[in-house]
Design an enzyme around this catalytic site. Structure first.
Site, PDB file in Angstrom:
ATOM      1  N   CYS A 162     -14.997  -9.581   6.360  1.00 29.25           N
ATOM      2  CA  CYS A 162     -14.780  -9.927   7.761  1.00 29.25           C
ATOM      3  C   CYS A 162     -15.259  -8.757   8.593  1.00 29.25           C
ATOM      4  CB  CYS A 162     -13.299 -10.218   8.020  1.00 29.25           C
ATOM      5  SG  CYS A 162     -12.295  -8.754   8.300  1.00 29.25           S
ATOM      6  N   ARG A 185      -1.957   5.951   9.883  1.00 29.67           N
ATOM      7  CA  ARG A 185      -2.015   5.496   8.489  1.00 29.67           C
ATOM      8  C   ARG A 185      -2.189   6.688   7.544  1.00 29.67           C
ATOM      9  NH1 ARG A 185      -4.012   0.023   8.541  1.00 29.67           N
ATOM     10  NH2 ARG A 185      -3.124  -1.009  10.349  1.00 29.67           N
ATOM     11  N   LYS A 198      -3.432   0.297  15.130  1.00 32.06           N
ATOM     12  CA  LYS A 198      -3.483   1.254  14.024  1.00 32.06           C
ATOM     13  C   LYS A 198      -4.184   2.534  14.443  1.00 32.06           C
ATOM     14  CE  LYS A 198      -7.405  -1.359  12.193  1.00 32.06           C
ATOM     15  NZ  LYS A 198      -7.738  -2.249  11.071  1.00 32.06           N
ATOM     16  N   CYS A 200     -12.979  -2.643   6.782  1.00 32.35           N
ATOM     17  CA  CYS A 200     -12.231  -1.771   5.882  1.00 32.35           C
ATOM     18  C   CYS A 200     -13.130  -0.928   4.980  1.00 32.35           C
ATOM     19  CB  CYS A 200     -11.271  -2.581   5.019  1.00 32.35           C
ATOM     20  SG  CYS A 200      -9.871  -3.202   5.961  1.00 32.35           S
ATOM     21  N   CYS A 221     -14.661  -4.217   0.313  1.00 35.21           N
ATOM     22  CA  CYS A 221     -13.227  -4.391   0.569  1.00 35.21           C
ATOM     23  C   CYS A 221     -12.697  -5.481  -0.360  1.00 35.21           C
ATOM     24  CB  CYS A 221     -12.978  -4.751   2.031  1.00 35.21           C
ATOM     25  SG  CYS A 221     -13.477  -6.440   2.423  1.00 35.21           S
ATOM     26  N   LYS A 223      -6.156   6.029  12.700  1.00 30.46           N
ATOM     27  CA  LYS A 223      -6.668   6.567  11.440  1.00 30.46           C
ATOM     28  C   LYS A 223      -7.174   7.994  11.618  1.00 30.46           C
ATOM     29  CE  LYS A 223      -7.853   2.005   9.664  1.00 30.46           C
ATOM     30  NZ  LYS A 223      -8.897   1.108   9.120  1.00 30.46           N
ATOM     31  N   CYS A 245      -6.740 -11.461   0.968  1.00 31.22           N
ATOM     32  CA  CYS A 245      -6.703 -10.982   2.352  1.00 31.22           C
ATOM     33  C   CYS A 245      -6.819 -12.154   3.315  1.00 31.22           C
ATOM     34  CB  CYS A 245      -7.834  -9.985   2.607  1.00 31.22           C
ATOM     35  SG  CYS A 245      -7.821  -9.401   4.319  1.00 31.22           S
ATOM     36  N   ARG A 281       0.855  -1.180   0.000  1.00 28.74           N
ATOM     37  CA  ARG A 281       0.000   0.000   0.000  1.00 28.74           C
ATOM     38  C   ARG A 281       0.892   1.232   0.000  1.00 28.74           C
ATOM     39  NH1 ARG A 281      -3.504  -0.530   5.001  1.00 28.74           N
ATOM     40  NH2 ARG A 281      -4.628  -2.173   3.916  1.00 28.74           N
TER      41      ARG A 281
END
Lengths: 582, 547
Positions: free
Chosen positions: B464, B139, B203, B468, B419, B205, B425, B70
Site C-alpha cells: 500500500c 515508535r 505516529k 513501511c 513489507c 519516527k 495487514c 510488535r
C-alpha cells in the site's frame, strides 16, 4: 407479435399477472370457481386487502446502506444520516442489510465504493452476490439512489455503483436522483449529492395502514406421503477451516410449506452412491440386477438408492435377513446379546456392516424384500423468515468402521446437493417445542451443536413479530474459532436487542472442558431471576446434553436454596421446560 | 472538528479505554472498535486473515480475527535470553514465525486474543515491552547497528537507549492491563509530561545514523540524528526533521518527503532537542485531518524557517550550524566484521525479515553454544549475530547454514525489502512479502541478460502507499495498488538521500518486466563509471527529479 400480450391489458403489474396465470393454470375447475369467489369476497369484505402498500410499519421511511472498505462510504452515509437526524431514517452496512427487506423499503439510498478490479468491499460481497442472483426480489415500489465512490486511475472506475444502479433499475426500482460517481476527491460531489437527496427524499410518515393477513384457505395438504417439491437455493458450510465437525446450512425454496418455529421438516433423501456400493459389495450382488419394488420394475442399484433404508437397521430386518440367509451364527450371536447391546448394534450399524460381518446368500429380489422402505429424516427448522424458505442446519455424519468409510445417508445426500436441486419435503409439527403464546414471555434457549437450529427460527420469529419478551441463548460447541454456528447472526441479534443475553461454552478451547451445563451452573442466579419472570426454557441437542442440562438446572435451583427436583417437575407440568433432544 | 482517533485518545484515560473488558469478551475474537485504536499504543494491531475473510463471511462466522504484536528493540539489539523469549513466543503463541521489521522491531502475526496477555508477559519477563511500538507516539528508535563494532557505535547505542526511554509514555495502563498491575486508585490517569492527554497527532519516527551508513534511512524519519565524528569521537549530531514515507493513492495532498537538516547538537542535548521537536509537533500538528497529521505536513504548511524558529525558542540554546557529512549506502553489509575489541559480528540476509520455525530452531544452537552473543535486527530487516569470539565463528556459521541463512543470494536480492501486507495487514492492497521474491527472480534474469548480474540496485515493495518498507527512496520502488498491480517508482540514489518518482502506474507483472527491461538494458550499456541505476534514470531524464 402475432397475438397481443394479455398482460398489457391487465390491471396488475406484469409479474403479478404472470403469477396469477401460473396459479390459474395449476387449478382444477372447481378450484378456479372457489378462487374467484374468494377473491371477490376479499374485495367486498370492507377490510382493506393487502394492496401494493409496502409493509412499512417496521421499516424506516428511508434506509441508508453503505458498503465501505476504508470508511469513506460509511462517513458519507453518516453525514447524510446526521443531516436527516430526527426523522425516520435507518443507517445500516451492506454486510448487515437483509435483502428480504429490500422490496419493503419505500426509499433506499446506497453509498458504495469500488475496490481492486471492480470489486465491492469485502463485507458487502454476499449482499451483491444475492442482489445479482436470480433470488433478488422485485422492487416495484422502491425508490432508490446510489452514490458511487472510486478511483479513476483504475480501469473499472466506480464499477460497483454502476452495476448496483443498473440492477436496482432492472428489478423495477425507481431512481430518486441520478447516480453520482465520485473520484478520489469525493467530498464536494458527495456534499452536493447529499443536498439533493435531502431535498428529494420523502420523509413523511407512511399512512397508518397495517397490512392485514387475509385468512387463506387451506392449501392442498402437504404430508409425508404427499411431500412438497422444494428447490435448493444454497448449501453452505458453516464450520470454519480446521473444525472437527462438518456442519452446513441449507436454504430451500419451499413455496407454501407452512410451519412454526420449533417444528421439524422431513426430508426424503436418496442413499449416497458410497452407501449403495457398500451394500452391493457386502452382498456380492450386481447393481444392474432387475428387481420389482411394488408394481415397479427397476434395477437393484436404483431400488437401493431411493426405495430402501440402508443406514438404519431394525430388529425386523435382522430377522428377515437371518430367515433368508439361514444364518444361524447371526441369529445365535444377536439373540445372545443383552437388550442394551442389541440396541447399540441397531443404533450404530448400517446394513452393510451386518452383511459384511455375517455374509450369506441372498438374491437381489430377496434383498429388496427384506430391507425396510426408505425413511425420511427430520431436521429442526432453522428459519422463520417466511418468504417461503426453509433453512436447515445439518452436521455431516462421516466416520470409519474397521478402516472403511461410513457416511450418514441424508446428511451426505443433502450436503452434496447443488443449488437448483429438487428436495421432497414435509413438515413434522413439534407442538411441544413451540414458542410461548405470550410474546412478552422471556425464553431461555440452550443448544449445543446443531441443536441451535430451532433457536435461529425462534429469534427470527420473535424479531419479526417485534415480541417484547427477552431472549437468552446459551450455545455450546467444540471450538470458538470454527464452530460458533451462526456467530455473525448472534452477534448482530445481541447488538440489535433480539438477544438479551448470549453465553457460550466451547469444550475444546481451554484446558478444561466447558459445556452448556457449566454456563447454567455459573449463571444460576440469573437463571432463577428469569424463571421468576416466567421464562420458558428450551433445550435442544444430543440426549446426553439434554440430561446434563436438566441436572444442572436442578443443581442451580438447589444452590439458590430451592428444591431443584420439585421446581423442574413443576416447570415441566407448566409446560415451561421444553426439550427437543435426539 | 477533530477526528475519531483524537476523540478516542482524549477519552481513553491514559490509553486504557475498555481494553480489559474487550479481552474477556467470549463472544468475539475481536476487541471493541475504539479499543483497536488504543491497542496500537500498546504495540497491538487487530487484523484478520484476509485470505479467509470472504470464506468465513459465507460461513456466517466473524472474520478470523488475530493480532499483530510488535516489540520495541531500541537500536535493534537484544541479548540471547531476550532472543530466546522472542522465539518461544513464535513457537507457542503466534503463527510460528518471527518477523524482523524495517524499524528493527520484532513482530508476531496470527496471535489470538487469548494469547495477548501471555505474549506480553513473556516479553516483560525479559525486560522488554511493546508499549508505543505503534500508535500516535514515538515508535521504536532506530540506530545503525552495531554497538560492538566500534566505540562510536557503542556511544550511539547509549544515546539511542536514553532517547527511547525519555520518550516512552508514562501511562500505567500497560502494566495495569497486560501485567495485572494495580489499577489506578482514583480515576485520574497519570500525567504525560511530553505528550499530554491526547498524545501526538500521528505516529512519530526517529532514527540515528553514523555516516557512511544510512541503513536507518534517516531522511525518511520525522526526526533524525546524523552522527558527526571528529578525531574518532562522536562529538554530536546533525538534526533532521520532516521526513516521512506515507501517502494516499490519488491524493496530491499527501506525499513522501525527505527530512531537512536543520542544525547540530551535542550528544548530551539529544533528548532535550527531541523532546521539543515532539513538543512543536504536539502543539501544531494537524489534528483535524488525520492524513495530514505527520510532522512533514506541519513543516510544509508553516514553513521550515517557522519550524526551526519555534523549535529554537523552546531549546536551552538554539541549534548550532549543521556540519558536513557524507553517506555511502542505505543497505546492509553482509558477512563477518571484526569489531574494535576483537569480537566478530556476522550479518545475514533474511528474506523479507521473516524467520520460520525451523530456522529459529537452528539459531537456537548458537544461543546454546554461545550464550554471550548479541542478536541484532538491522534496519533492512536482516539479522546479525554479534559479539562472537574468534573461536566461536565456526559454530555460528554452522548454525546459520543449518538455518538456510548462509546460502548465497544475488546482490539484487540482498538489497531488496518488502513489507508484510497480505494476508494480515488491513491496509494492504496488493501482495508484498509473499510476492517480491518471485518478482526479484524475474528481475535477476533481466539484470543478468543486460550484463549486470552483480547489480545491487535497491528494490523495495509495499502493499500500500503507506511506505513501511520505505519504497520512495528505493531505486526501484513498487507500491501496491490492487491485487497483482503496482505503481512503479524509479530514481532513488542508493543512499536514501533522493526520493524516486512515479514512472508507471497500475502495472501487472508482465507490464512491469516489459517496461523495465529496455530501461535496464540501456542503463547497463550507457552508465558512466559504475553509475547507479537510480542516479542514471534521473540524469537521463527517464524520470524527472522529484520536486
Amino acid at each position: 407479435m402475432a397475438t397481443p400480450d394479455p398482460a398489457a391489458f391487465a390491471p396488475l403489474p406484469d409479474t403479478q399477472f404472470h403469477e396469477l396465470q401460473q396459479l390459474a393454470a395449476a387449478l382444477r375447475p372447481e378450484q378456479l370457481w372457489w378462487t374467484s369467489g374468494y377473491l371477490a369476497g376479499l374485495a367486498q369484505s370492507g377490510v382493506q386487502a393487502p394492496q401494493a402498500i409496502p409493509a412499512a410499519s417496521e421499516l424506516a421511511a428511508a434506509t441508508i446502506v453503505y458498503a465501505t472498505q476504508t470508511g469513506n462510504s460509511r462517513r458519507i452515509a453518516e453525514q447524510l444520516a446526521d443531516r436527516l437526524a430526527g426523522q425516520d431514517v435507518r443507517l445500516v452496512s451492506a454486510g448487515d442489510y437483509r435483502l428480504a427487506d429490500l422490496p419493503k423499503e419505500r426509499q433506499i439510498v446506497f453509498v458504495v465504493s469500488t475496490h481492486g478490479e471492480g470489486d465491492p468491499p469485502d463485507d458487502a460481497v454476499p449482499f451483491f452476490e444475492r442482489l445479482l442472483s436470480k433470488r433478488a426480489p422485485k422492487l416495484e415500489d422502491v425508490r432508490y439512489a446510489v452514490l458511487s465512490l472510486g478511483d479513476s486511475s483504475y480501469e473499472k472506475f466506480c464499477e460497483v455503483g454502476r452495476v448496483l444502479d443498473e440492477r436496482l433499475a432492472e428489478l423495477g426500482g425507481q431512481p430518486l436522483v441520478d447516480r453520482v460517481d465520485c473520484d478520489v476527491e469525493f467530498e464536494d460531489a458527495a456534499a452536493r449529492w447529499i443536498d439533493q437527496l435531502e431535498a428529494d427524499l420523502d420523509l413523511s410518515q407512511p399512512s397508518n395502514v397495517v397490512p392485514m393477513r387475509a385468512a387463506l384457505p387451506a392449501a392442498p395438504r402437504i404430508t409425508r406421503d404427499a411431500p412438497l417439491t422444494g428447490e435448493v437455493l444454497e448449501v453452505q458450510d458453516i464450520t470454519g477451516r480446521g473444525s472437527t465437525s462438518d456442519t452446513f446450512h441449507v436454504e430451500i425454496a419451499a413455496d407454501g410449506l407452512a410451519y412454526e418455529p420449533g417444528d421439524s421438516v422431513g426430508v426424503w433423501h436418496d442413499n449416497p452412491v458410497l452407501v449403495v456400493e457398500q451394500v452391493l459389495a457386502a452382498t456380492g450382488l450386481a447393481g444392474d440386477a432387475v428387481v420389482r419394488v411394488g408394481d415397479e420394475e427397476t434395477t437393484l442399484a436404483l431400488a437401493l438408492t431411493s426405495k430402501r433404508e440402508l443406514t438404519g437397521l431394525s430388529r425386523a430386518v435382522i430377522e428377515r435377513y437371518v430367515a433368508v440367509t439361514r444364518n444361524d451364527a447371526l441369529e445365535a450371536w444377536f439373540g445372545g446379546l443383552e437388550r442394551a447391546e442389541q440396541a447399540e448394534i441397531l443404533d450404530g450399524w448400517q446394513f452393510a456392516d451386518l452383511a459384511k460381518a455375517y455374509p450369506g446368500e441372498v438374491s437381489a429380489q430377496a434383498l429388496v424384500d427384506l430391507l425396510a422402505p426408505l425413511k425420511p429424516r427430520l431436521y429442526s427448522i432453522a428459519s422463520a423468515l417466511g418468504g417461503d424458505e426453509v433453512h436447515l442446519t445439518v452436521s455431516r455424519v462421516s466416520y470409519e468402521r474397521d478402516g472403511e468409510p461410513r457416511v450418514g445417508a441424508a446428511s451426505n445426500w443433502l450436503g452434496d446437493l447443488d443449488a437448483g436441486a429438487a428436495v421432497q419435503l414435509f413438515v413434522e409439527p413439534n407442538a411441544a417445542f413451540h414458542l410461548p403464546e405470550d410474546p412478552a414471555t422471556p425464553v431461555i434457549m440452550i443448544g449445543a451443536g446443531t441443536g441451535v437450529a430451532p433457536f435461529r427460527a425462534f429469534v427470527q420469529a420473535r424479531s419479526e413479530a417485534g415480541a417484547p419478551g427477552d431472549n437468552w441463548l446459551i450455545f455450546g460447541h467444540r471450538n470458538f474459532r470454527t464452530d460458533f454456528l451462526y456467530q455473525l447472526e448472534w452477534q448482530r441479534a445481541l447488538k440489535g436487542g433480539d438477544l438479551a443475553r448470549l453465553d457460550v461454552a466451547f469444550s475444546r478451547d481451554g484446558d478444561e472442558r466447558r459445556y452448556v451445563q457449566h454456563v447454567v451452573a455459573d449463571q444460576a442466579a440469573e437463571l432463577m431471576a428469569w424463571l421468576d419472570r416466567g421464562a420458558h426454557i428450551y433445550i435442544c441437542g444430543a440426549i446426553a446434553m439434554g440430561k446434563a442440562v436438566e441436572a444442572a438446572l436442578v443443581a442451580a435451583v438447589d444452590a439458590s436454596g430451592g428444591d431443584g427436583e420439585a421446581v423442574v417437575s413443576e416447570l415441566k407440568a407448566e409446560r415451561r421446560l421444553h426439550r427437543d433432544v435426539y | 472538528m477533530s477526528t475519531d482517533v483524537e476523540r478516542i485518545k482524549q477519552a481513553s484515560r491514559g490509553l486504557r479505554g475498555t481494553l480489559s473488558e474487550s479481552l474477556v469478551d467470549p463472544l468475539t475474537g475481536a476487541i471493541r472498535a475504539d479499543d483497536t485504536t488504543l491497542s496500537k499504543f500498546h504495540g497491538i494491531y487487530q487484523q484478520d486473515d484476509r485470505d479467509l475473510r470472504l470464506e468465513r463471511q459465507r460461513q456466517k462466522l466473524e472474520p478470523a480475527f488475530q493480532f499483530m504484536i510488535r516489540a520495541r528493540v531500541p537500536g535493534g539489539i537484544c541479548t540471547t535470553e531476550q532472543w530466546l523469549a522472542m522465539t518461544r513466543i513464535s513457537r507457542e503463541i503466534s503463527d510460528g514465525t518471527l518477523r524482523l521489521t524495517t524499524r528493527q522491531a520484532f513482530q508476531w502475526h496470527g496471535v489470538l486474543k487469548a494469547g495477548l496477555k501471555p505474549l506480553i508477559q513473556t516479553i516483560d519477563s525479559v525486560l522488554m515491552d511493546t508499549l508505543a511500538a505503534c500508535g500516535d507516539v514515538n515508535r521504536n528508535v532506530m540506530a545503525s547497528p552495531n554497538p560492538h563494532r566500534s566505540k562510536l557505535h557503542a556511544k550511539l547505542h547509549e544515546v539511542t537507549l536514553s532517547l527511547s526511554q525519555h520518550l516512552t509514555p508514562r501511562t500505567g495502563a500497560y502494566h495495569e492491563i497486560w501485567l495485572d498491575g494495580e489499577k489506578l486508585a482514583r480515576d485520574e490517569p497519570e500525567e504525560e509530561p511530553i505528550y499530554g492527554p491526547a498524545y501526538l497527532p500521528r505516529k512519530f519516527k526517529i532514527s540515528l545514523a553514523i555516516p557512511p551508513d544510512n541503513d536507518v534511512d534517516v531522511f525518511a524519519q520525522d526526526l533524525g540524528f546524523i552522527g558527526i565524528v571528529e578525531d574518532e569521537e562522536l562529538i554530536g549530531f546533525n538534526v533532521t526533521v520532516g521526513g516521512g514515507m506515507g501517502a494516499t493513492h490519488g491524493d496530491p495532498q499527501t506525499y513522501p518527503r525527505l527530512a531537512d537538516v536543520i542544525g547540530f547538537c551535542r550528544p548530551e542535548d539529544v533528548n532535550h532537542v527531541a523532546e521539543h521537536v515532539v513538543g512543536v509537533q504536539r502543539d501544531f500538528g494537524n489534528r483535524e485531518v488525520r492524513k495530514r497529521a505527520r510532522m512533514k505536513y506541519t513543516i510544509d504548511d508553516r514553513g521550515l524557517d517557522w519550524f526551526v524558529a519555534e523549535l529554537n525558542s523552546r531549546l536551552r540554546e538554539p541549534l548550532a550550524p549543521a556540519r558536513s557529512f557524507r553517506f555511502g549506502r542505505h543497505t546492509d553489509r553482509y558477512g563477518w566484521v571484526e569489531g574494535d575489541d576483537g569480537l566478530w559480528h556476522h550479518t545475514v540476509y533474511v528474506q523479507n525479515g521473516r524467520l520460520h520455525a525451523d530456522q529459529l530452531d537452528a539459531l537456537e544452537g548458537i544461543a546454546t553454544a554461545l550464550p554471550d552473543v548479541s542478536w541484532i535486527l538491522t534496519p533492512n530487516q536482516n539479522l546479525a549475530v554479534a559479539n562472537v569470539p574468534a573461536d566461536g565463528r565456526a559454530i555460528v556459521e554452522a548454525q546459520l547454514e543449518a538455518a538456510g541463512l548462509m546460502g548465497s543470494v544475488t546482490p539484487l536480492r540482498a538489497a531488496s525489502i518488502a513489507c508484510v501486507s497480505m494476508p494480515t495487514c488491513g491496509l494492504g492492497m496488493a501482495e508484498a512479502e509473499r510476492y517480491l521474491p518471485t518478482l526479484v527472480d524475474h528481475l535477476e534474469a533481466v539484470f543478468a541478460e543486460a550484463g549486470v548480474p552483480e547489480s545491487d540496485t535497491v528494490i523495495r515493495m509495499t502493499g500500500c502507499p503507506n511506505g513501511c518498507a520505505r519504497p520512495y527512496v528505493a531505486e526501484i520502488g513498487f507500491v501496491g495498488k490492487a491485487p497483482g498491480r503496482y505503481n512503479v517508482h524509479l530514481g532513488g540514489d542508493g543512499r536514501g538521500q533522493a526520493l524516486n518518482t512515479l514512472w508507471a502506474e497500475n502495472r501487472d507483472e508482465a507490464e512491469i518486466l516489459d517496461g523495465l527491461r529496455p530501461v535496464i538494458e540501456r542503463w547497463a550499456a550507457e552508465r558512466e563509471n559504475g553509475e547507479r541505476f537510480g542516479t542514471w534514470v534521473r540524469r537521463t531524464g527517464i524520470v524527472e527529479e522529484a520536486a
